[in-house]
Every structure is written in structure tokens, then in C-alpha cells.
Design a protein around this motif. Structure first.
Motif: not given
Length: 298
Positions: A98-121
Motif C-alpha cells: 500500500t502506498e501513502f503520501r510521504t508527508t501527512q498533515t495532522f492536528d498535534p493537539a488531537e494526537i497528543s490528547r488521544l495518545f495520553r488516553g490510549w497510554n493511560a488505558i
């Protein structure tokens, strides 16, 4: 860099406060590098990428890469073997990578918040398999949304599915009433407007909620994919399968605390909790009090 989480076919890492690694490749892993603070100097296939927070990069399997961050920077790394739903596949290349675009835009605040929640679980002393599976699906859904440029939040419910277990969902009486109403809606006499396969899932859960459960089995009963099942179950019940099972266990625990002299430890293990501390945390999240406080109020 410290490994935060390892799942089935997924790894999640976070590096901060200065970090550099050596050039390396992953034979069968994709890697998404997401700077969430400061700048990340990444080299991939001998090309330099100065990445700011909000601009990530993906390395396909067998691509050489390495990166460096300063003391005021932070990076989240997600590695996955199987492309998530929504991958940009070329239908003309059956069996190809599977091929994806090399660079990807994202929301740093969103992934930081999600990561904290996943990590806590997943740092819980004994997360349940159903809880882990929901977290895996949440990570995969986030990846699918990000890698296809879907930043409108339409799938945010699935992306945050693993977070809801920490939310307070009301008193035990409220939970009991909500579940009774749902069962009435899904009864054979009055539930014709509800998918009969989902009704069978609810019957299956209510008949065996003290035993280990998994998403695959529930989705099979519902005749749906895992992703479709998670969305339709949430739409029907207002909770994820794990939250629903947890509420049923806590509801039964309140009944046993009121009507029996069983110890908290006995109630905990008979209801399927892996240890007493997990039972205490779950009970307090749902009811707002500890099991002993609840019993003493009776």
C-alpha cells in the motif's frame, strides 16, 4: 526513546527532551513520525525533511530513515504492519504494498490528547482484552482518517473509543434504568426498528458479561466488520462494548453489595474483574463512590 505501548500489529512510541537514532529500516512495518512540539530533523532515503509540529512523515517498509529532536521538542511515532481502513491502495496493483503520501498533515493537539488516553488505558495494571481491542481499533481508525486526509472529525467517535472508560456515566440507578430501557427497546415485541443482529449481540452480552469477551465475536454475531460494528453499537447504546460490559458488571455489583454479605473481593472475581483494584476503579468511575462506601450507605 521509550516504548509506551505495544499492541497486536501496532507500536506506539513517544520521544521528547532530546533524542536521536541511527539509520535503520523496518522490513514489514510502516512508520508514521508525528512531531507534536518543536521541530524534528528527519532523513529518509537520503532526503532531509525539517518537520514542524503538525507535519508528519511516513516511512514504508524497507525505507531507511532516522531523526533527531532537540530538548524542547516531542515526537509521537506509530508503527503498523497492516494498512488501516481507508489506505490509498492502487487497485491495479493486486498484492502490492500500500502506498501513502510521504508527508501527512495532522492536528498535534488531537494526537497528543488521544495518545495520553490510549497510554493511560494500556498502562493499567491489567487492562482487559476487550479494552485493548477497542484501543487498537481506535488507533487504526485515527491512522485511517489521518492518512486519507479526513480532518473533519467525522470519525472522531471511533478514534476516541478507547478513552470513554474513564468517564463518569452516572449513578448505578441511572445506569440500571438506561440498560432496562435499552432491553425494552430491543425486545421482540417492540424492537422491530433495531437491527436483529445487534439485538442478538445485546442478548449475548447480557447472558455472559462476567466472562471474557472480544470484538471479533461480537462483530461476527452482528454480521458486521469490526469498524462497522463499533460505530453501530455506539449509535445504539451510547457506549462502546467495553463500557457497556463494565456498566453491567457494576450494576450487578451494586445489587450484590446491597443484597448479599459477599466480600468485595468475592464480588470482584465473580463478576469477571481481573483484580480487586481494577474493580474499585471501575466501580468508582461509574457510581462516584467506592464499593465499601456504597455498601455502608445502604
Amino acid at each position: 526513546m521509550e516504548l509506551n505501548m505495544m499492541l497486536n500489529g501496532l507500536e506506539l512510541w513517544k520521544a521528547s527532551g532530546g533524542f536521536a537514532n541511527e539509520p535503520h529500516v523496518h522490513d514489514d512495518w510502516y512508520q508514521v513520525t508525528l512531531p507534536v512540539r518543536g521541530q524534528c530533523h528527519l532523513v529518509q532515503e537520503q532526503q532531509a525533511y525539517p518537520l514542524q509540529a503538525g507535519l508528519g512523515i511516513i516511512a514504508h517498509p524497507r525505507m531507511e530513515h532516522f531523526f533527531e529532536i532537540g530538548s524542547d521538542s516531542a515526537v509521537i511515532v506509530i508503527k503498523f504492519r497492516n494498512p488501516p481502513v481507508g489506505g490509498l491502495e492502487d487497485p491495479g496493483r493486486q498484492g502490492a504494498q500500500t502506498e501513502f503520501r510521504t508527508t501527512q498533515t495532522f492536528d498535534p493537539a488531537e494526537i497528543s490528547r488521544l495518545f495520553r488516553g490510549w497510554n493511560a488505558i494500556l498502562l493499567d495494571d491489567a487492562p482487559e482484552p476487550l479494552q485493548i481491542q477497542e484501543t487498537e481499533l481506535a488507533v487504526e481508525t485515527y491512522l485511517g482518517r489521518m492518512l486519507t486526509g479526513q480532518h473533519n472529525g467525522s470519525n472522531l467517535t471511533m478514534a476516541t473509543a478507547g478513552l470513554g472508560v474513564s468517564e463518569s456515566v452516572g449513578s448505578a440507578d441511572q445506569v440500571c434504568g438506561q440498560l432496562q430501557n435499552l432491553l425494552q427497546r430491543t425486545s421482540s415485541s417492540g424492537g422491530a426498528f433495531i437491527d436483529p443482529h445487534l439485538r442478538r449481540v445485546l442478548e449475548y452480552i447480557h447472558s455472559d458479561y462476567t466472562s471474557p469477551m472480544d470484538i471479533e465475536s461480537m462483530a461476527a454475531v452482528a454480521h458486521q466488520s469490526r469498524y462497522h460494528f463499533m460505530r453501530s453499537f455506539k449509535a445504539l447504546t451510547g457506549s462502546t462494548p467495553y463500557q457497556y460490559v463494565l456498566n453491567l458488571r457494576v450494576e450487578e455489583a451494586t445489587r450484590r453489595l446491597r443484597l448479599t454479605t459477599d466480600s468485595v473481593t468475592t464480588i470482584s472475581y465473580r463478576l469477571g474483574f481481573s483484580n480487586v483494584s481494577q474493580f474499585y476503579r471501575a466501580f468508582q468511575r461509574v457510581t462516584g463512590v467506592t464499593p465499601m462506601e456504597y455498601r455502608n450507605q445502604m
